[in-house]
Design an enzyme around this catalytic site. Structure first.
Site, PDB file in Angstrom:
ATOM      1  N   GLY A  53       0.832  -1.199   0.000  1.00 20.43           N
ATOM      2  CA  GLY A  53       0.000   0.000   0.000  1.00 20.43           C
ATOM      3  C   GLY A  53       0.862   1.242   0.000  1.00 20.43           C
ATOM      4  O   GLY A  53       0.596   2.215   0.703  1.00 20.43           O
ATOM      5  N   HIS A  54       1.940   1.165  -0.782  1.00 19.84           N
ATOM      6  CA  HIS A  54       2.846   2.302  -0.892  1.00 19.84           C
ATOM      7  C   HIS A  54       3.724   2.140  -2.127  1.00 19.84           C
ATOM      8  O   HIS A  54       3.792   1.054  -2.712  1.00 19.84           O
ATOM      9  CB  HIS A  54       3.716   2.438   0.355  1.00 19.84           C
ATOM     10  CG  HIS A  54       4.402   1.170   0.764  1.00 19.84           C
ATOM     11  ND1 HIS A  54       5.393   0.579   0.018  1.00 19.84           N
ATOM     12  CD2 HIS A  54       4.213   0.359   1.837  1.00 19.84           C
ATOM     13  CE1 HIS A  54       5.796  -0.519   0.607  1.00 19.84           C
ATOM     14  NE2 HIS A  54       5.086  -0.692   1.715  1.00 19.84           N
ATOM     15  N   ALA A  55       4.415   3.226  -2.473  1.00 21.46           N
ATOM     16  CA  ALA A  55       5.414   3.187  -3.545  1.00 21.46           C
ATOM     17  C   ALA A  55       6.703   3.769  -2.983  1.00 21.46           C
ATOM     18  O   ALA A  55       6.703   4.414  -1.920  1.00 21.46           O
ATOM     19  CB  ALA A  55       4.938   3.989  -4.748  1.00 21.46           C
TER      20      ALA A  55
END
Ligand code: TYD
Length: 135
Positions: A53-55
């Site tokens: 749920g991130h980059a």
């Protein structure tokens, strides 16, 4: 940013097998295309849970399922690809710039991550809208 993007790659890891079992050795800059600056592992994940749920703005890593299996989805803002990691002699090279989702953890899964950067929360984009604006 899109045009410069490195591609994720599933790579086969060296494996030394004899009657006693198997051994995989990973040397930074030799077996991996970067020097290892950080090692972490993810475990005890309840099967219904989703991680990621991130980059990442920068930094690469390789993700290996030492045991169990997991689905890892890398999304460049336009197209997403899901990789199943389920063998300790296979790794996913993850370049920066992809939104990451990890789900479908099998019970007992242990995920090893070898990263080329030390931990820096500022390297993360945790807001999906912000990620889409940048891509
Ligand atoms: P998080 O990024 O949410 O994990 P995942 O990518 O699996 O979803 O990280 C969980 C917590 O651990 C968060 O508080 C940040 C912290 N953390 C570190 O302190 N060092 C690290 O190297 C990593 C990857 C996370």
């Amino acid at each position: 940013m899109l045009s410069e993007k490195e591609k994720p790659e599933l790579i086969e890891l060296p494996k030394i097998t004899d009657l006693r079992g198997s051994l995989t050795s990973l040397q930074g800059g030799v077996d991996l295309p970067f020097e290892i600056r950080r090692v972490y592992y993810i475990y005890d994940v309840p099967p219904e849970m989703t991680r990621g749920g991130h980059a990442h703005k920068y930094g690469r890593d390789i993700v290996i399922a030492l045991s169990g299996s997991v689905e890892m989805t890398l999304d460049d803002g336009v197209k997403s690809t899901t990789y199943t990691l389920s063998a300790p002699d296979r790794g996913l090279l993850r370049p920066p710039g992809f939104w990451i989702t990890l789900d479908h953890f099998a019970p007992g899964t242990v995920l090893l991550v070898l990263a080329d950067t030390i931990y820096d929360e500022n390297a993360y984009i945790r807001d999906r809208e912000e990620f889409l604006k940048r891509h």
